[in-house]
Write a protein that holds these residues in place. Structure first.
Motif: not given
Length: 151
Positions: A52-60
């Motif tokens: 989830a942290a990687v997802l947040g970093r990639l999108v935001a």
């Protein structure tokens, strides 16, 4: 539908269904790891937090589209899970259960710290990415309620 003063609309039933299915999926993962290694892997949930942290970093942070970043984050989390399995769980399979549990508890804390280093703004959840087709409130958070049944 109302039962004993509680409102059970289709949106709440669907949300409860998805929440219950998520818990069931996590439980199945814990049982599978326990049956194969004979100790509880406390890093199991932290691996999901890392994804989830990687997802947040990639999108935001990086500006990737949500549906491109989601499979990438899943692949990264799967890679971390494979590394935990090969590096820790398999090596401790024939040791005492307490040693394996303590090792995965420490590994869980390490993965959580690395998750915070990957996405420092994701601590509060304010920058967690949402789909672009979801309606937004004035604060920028995704709006929930009857006007946004898909989000």
């Amino acid at each position: 539908m109302s039962v004993l003063g509680y409102d059970f609309g289709p949106d709440r039933i669907l949300l409860g269904l998805f929440t219950g299915l998520t818990y069931a999926l996590l439980a199945v993962g814990l049982v599978l790891v326990y049956r194969s290694s004979r100790f509880v892997n406390f890093a199991h949930g932290s691996i999901g937090v890392f994804g989830a942290a990687v997802l947040g970093r990639l999108v935001a942070g990086e500006g990737l589209p949500y549906w491109v970043a989601f499979p990438a984050a899943m692949a990264v989390a799967a890679g971390v899970a494979a590394a935990v399995e090969a590096g820790v769980v398999r090596r401790l399979r024939h040791r005492s259960r307490v040693i394996g549990m303590i090792a995965t508890l420490g590994l869980s804390q390490f993965i959580l710290v690395v998750s915070l280093l990957v996405n420092r703004q994701g601590v509060s959840g304010a920058t967690f990415p949402a789909r672009r087709d979801c309606p937004r409130s004035r604060s920028g958070a995704p709006r929930s309620g009857p006007r946004s049944p898909r989000c």
